[in-house]
Design a protein around this motif. Structure first.
Motif, PDB file in Angstrom:
ATOM      1  N   ASP A 124      61.112  63.439  12.310  1.00 23.52           N
ATOM      2  CA  ASP A 124      62.069  63.712  13.141  1.00 23.52           C
ATOM      3  C   ASP A 124      61.762  63.916  14.717  1.00 23.52           C
ATOM      4  OD1 ASP A 124      62.730  64.671  10.644  1.00 23.52           O
ATOM      5  OD2 ASP A 124      62.382  66.644  11.486  1.00 23.52           O
ATOM      6  N   ILE A 379      67.682  66.538  21.068  1.00 19.68           N
ATOM      7  CA  ILE A 379      69.228  66.842  20.438  1.00 19.68           C
ATOM      8  C   ILE A 379      69.746  66.941  21.977  1.00 19.68           C
ATOM      9  CG2 ILE A 379      71.046  68.277  19.686  1.00 19.68           C
ATOM     10  CD1 ILE A 379      69.313  68.732  17.319  1.00 19.68           C
ATOM     11  N   ARG A 405      74.255  57.154  16.921  1.00 24.69           N
ATOM     12  CA  ARG A 405      74.484  58.873  16.641  1.00 24.69           C
ATOM     13  C   ARG A 405      75.900  59.078  17.166  1.00 24.69           C
ATOM     14  NH1 ARG A 405      68.278  60.621  18.830  1.00 24.69           N
ATOM     15  NH2 ARG A 405      67.272  59.565  17.294  1.00 24.69           N
ATOM     16  N   LEU A 471      74.241  65.117  12.342  1.00 23.69           N
ATOM     17  CA  LEU A 471      72.852  65.923  12.210  1.00 23.69           C
ATOM     18  C   LEU A 471      72.909  66.238  10.806  1.00 23.69           C
ATOM     19  CD1 LEU A 471      72.640  68.059  15.341  1.00 23.69           C
ATOM     20  CD2 LEU A 471      71.248  66.238  14.595  1.00 23.69           C
ATOM     21  N   TYR A 474      71.469  63.523   8.912  1.00 25.14           N
ATOM     22  CA  TYR A 474      70.223  63.279   9.161  1.00 25.14           C
ATOM     23  C   TYR A 474      69.262  64.078   8.451  1.00 25.14           C
ATOM     24  CZ  TYR A 474      66.215  63.302  12.395  1.00 25.14           C
ATOM     25  OH  TYR A 474      64.990  63.135  12.868  1.00 25.14           O
ATOM     26  N   LEU A 485      68.909  72.427  13.153  1.00 24.41           N
ATOM     27  CA  LEU A 485      69.207  71.493  14.103  1.00 24.41           C
ATOM     28  C   LEU A 485      70.529  71.880  15.035  1.00 24.41           C
ATOM     29  CD1 LEU A 485      68.481  67.929  12.329  1.00 24.41           C
ATOM     30  CD2 LEU A 485      67.167  69.412  13.795  1.00 24.41           C
TER      31      LEU A 485
END
Ligand code: ATP
Length: 610
Positions: A124, A379, A405, A471, A474, A485
């Motif tokens: 990540d 992020i 994304r 997210l 992910y 996250l």
């Protein structure tokens, strides 16, 4: 200074092994320096035969200067050093190593980065990943563990073994050794060369070790060899202050010391000379909830003092504002030096809220560890990339960040221009209706975002554009916790509240990031200002006033603490934080975090009930 009977017993211990279990503020440094003096002056030991080992260079320096003061400034050739410094000296004589054979941290991460890029590992955040892998390599070496028995928490077993092998190969080719190799190679040297071992055994006939609860397996094995045959091994530690398990510390070695050395003497230093009676009693009220410990009852040598102050607030900011008012008042009205006030956090990520407020109110502060800048988190960068594009800066780099994304199934090859022009992209895609629809949806979203302030824009990206869902997927795909996250987004939204326009916020972010950089470079010991520390960083330090903010469940204990033994380690961290306070301890918690209800840390309930 008059020593107490337990201290006297330790200082005047004659020969053979001894374990000194010492609570916080009970005079560990005093005992070690006085014993060194006693060995020289009363037992006739030559100063050059005494080795005093500490865990940090700072502690070795402090110990040396306290000893020198005790000896009226005479600089005797007692060896004070960390395990690494001592073992490196031994290796230097054996292999002619020089300081430039030691691998620097930068080189270490450079090598790991190259290997990881070559074998194309999925991760990540590269920095985090490399740091975790470096920690795991260190643990394998420190625990003397066969590689095939180790399972990485960050990648598959095969990948870890490949990284490990690549790293070792590179080090050998460069004739470098990392910090852990200093231990591994000393151990091997002593095993293979009894003559060299014998020479060092004759040199160091008396060994004293501070912070013994932090020792790891290989350090202990080497020390055991070195201390033979007389075993004049004097170890001082506190199992309740063992908070470095993640770095390989094995407090069970301390607890098993008297089994390894059946004839060992033992004494408990249980008189606290640092803190007021109330602080000592509350701290004990907390730590007694740990089951795996050597039970010792601490008594305070000082008066009861003021009660530990616990207070609830609605939101984190309310708590910071109150702290600022109090701290300024303590400094201005009561004349307490900024440096005598410490704020101790569970993690350094937590610090950013207070740091921002300190900047607004011009309170001087200094941080021991660098605080990660949330605005540089990937992020946050995704969010800012959406906004940059919405405001018409169509850089290819920003498009590449966000195009999938959430996943729009649009290949990077369609974005070959810089700046990107979505009309051209649509021209290529003319026949692929489903792709066209996605691009048009993106155009619409960007148009909507362009007119929104920070808070509603992040809300829109999360829920209407579907970034939260992305997210979660992910995280699931990588077997990590999605909550961590999402929390970055919660934190960003929390901060965005204060700004009406992006322009205002971007300006504040720039200022904040700049100040943070400057502050991180300041030397902690020398700079003026309120001390901001993590519980790990606070070890061994003491202050007139200590704040523990955010004493909330989920942070203390941290939600990552899954097992009972993890929770006990969290309780020890809280205990270390509490016992840094000399006169005034303030524990604050909030009823809300990120707009959701939050509970008081169970640790607070535990020490209050005592
Ligand atoms: N017998 C004594 N009489 C008076 N003061 C003492 C005595 N022993 C120690 N002290 C004082 O107590 C304080 C704490 O001692 P020291 O710093 O050695 O604690 P410590 O055991 O290393 O603490 P921690 O483990 O919490 O870091 C020091 O200021 C020291 O001078």
């Amino acid at each position: 200074m008059q020593v107490d009977s337990a201290q006297k017993k330790a200082i005047e211990h004659d020969r053979g092994p001894m374990l000194v279990l010492a609570g916080p503020g009970s005079g560990k440094t005093l005992v070690i320096t006085r014993r060194t003096q006693w060995l020289i002056e009363k037992a006739g030991v030559a100063p050059g035969n005494i080795l005093v080992v500490t865990f940090t260079r700072a502690a070795a320096g402090e110990m040396r200067s306290r000893f020198d003061r005790l000896m009226d400034g005479r600089h005797l050739p007692v060896s004070f050093g960390t395990f690494h410094a001592v073992f490196f000296t031994i290796l230097k004589y054996a292999y002619n190593y020089r300081v430039d054979n030691i691998l620097s941290e930068d080189e270490k991460y450079g090598i790991l980065r190259d290997i990881v890029h070559q074998i194309d590992v999925e991760m990540d955040d590269e920095k985090d990943f490399l740091m975790n892998i470096a920690g795991e390599i260190s643990r394998v070496k420190g625990d003397m563990m066969p590689l095939e028995h180790f399972y990485s928490a960050n990648c598959s077993k095969d990948v870890f073994e490949d990284i490990y092998a690549g790293y070792e190969q590179k080090l050998r080719r460069m004739r470098r050794l990392d910090y852990d190799d200093m231990l591994v190679q000393t151990w091997q040297l002593f095993k293979e060369r009894p003559d060299i071992l014998l020479a060092w055994q004759k040199k160091y006939t008396y060994i004293l070790i501070d912070e013994f609860q932090d020792i790891n397996r290989i350090q202990y094995e080497i020390i055991r060899m070195l201390a033979r045959p007389e075993n004049n091994l004097f170890v001082v530690g506190d199992d309740d202050q063992s908070i470095y398990r993640f770095r390989g510390a094995r407090p069970e070695i301390l607890l098993g010391f008297t089994k390894d050395y059946p004839g060992a003497e033992m004494t408990v230093l249980n008189r606290n000379y640092r803190s007021t009676g109330s602080i000592v009693a509350r701290a004990e009220g907390l730590i007694r909830h740990n089951e795996h410990r050597y039970a010792k009852h601490m008594t305070a040598s000082r008066e009861k003092g003021r009660e530990v102050f616990v207070k609830a607030f609605k939101k984190p900011t309310d708590q910071y504002l109150k702290m600022i008012r109090e701290i300024v008042d303590m400094h201005e009205q009561q004349g307490i030096a900024w440096e005598q006030i410490a704020v101790i956090f569970r993690t350094n990520i937590q610090m950013s809220g207070l740091v921002e407020q300190f900047m607004v109110y011009n309170v001087p502060f200094v941080m021991k560890d660098s605080v990660p800048n949330i605005y540089e988190h990937w992020i946050a960068k995704d969010i800012f990339a959406y906004m940059n594009i919405a405001f018409g800066n169509n850089s290819r780099a920003d498009y590449l960040r966000i195009i999938n994304r959430p996943n729009r199934y649009i290949s990077r090859s369609y974005l070959d221009e810089d700046p990107v022009n979505l009309s051209n992209v649509k021209d290529y895609l003319e026949n692929r209706e489903w792709m066209m629809e996605r691009i048009e949806q993106l155009e619409y979203d960007l148009y909507m975002l362009a007119s929104m302030g920070p808070y509603p824009a992040i809300q829109y990206i999360r829920h209407s554009i579907g970034y939260d869902e992305y997210l979660k997927e992910y995280a699931m795909g990588r077997g990590i916790k999605g909550d961590d996250l999402l929390e970055v987004l919660d934190e960003l939204m929390d901060k965005s509240h204060a700004y009406k326009t992006w322009e205002e916020w971007f300006k504040a972010i720039e200022q904040y990031s700049e100040t943070l950089k400057i502050r991180s470079r300041q030397r902690f010991e020398a700079a003026e200002g309120v001390r901001l520390l993590t519980m790990h960083g606070a070890k061994g330090l003491e202050y007139d006033v200590v704040y523990i903010p955010d004493a909330n469940d989920g942070l203390m204990p941290h939600k990552k603490a899954a097992t009972e033994s993890d929770k006990e380690e969290e309780r020890r961290m809280f205990y270390v934080a509490m016992t840094r306070a000399k006169n005034d301890l303030r524990v604050y918690f909030t009823r809300e975090r990120y707009g959701k209800a939050s509970e008081m840390s169970p640790f607070v309930g535990e020490f209050l009930a005592f």
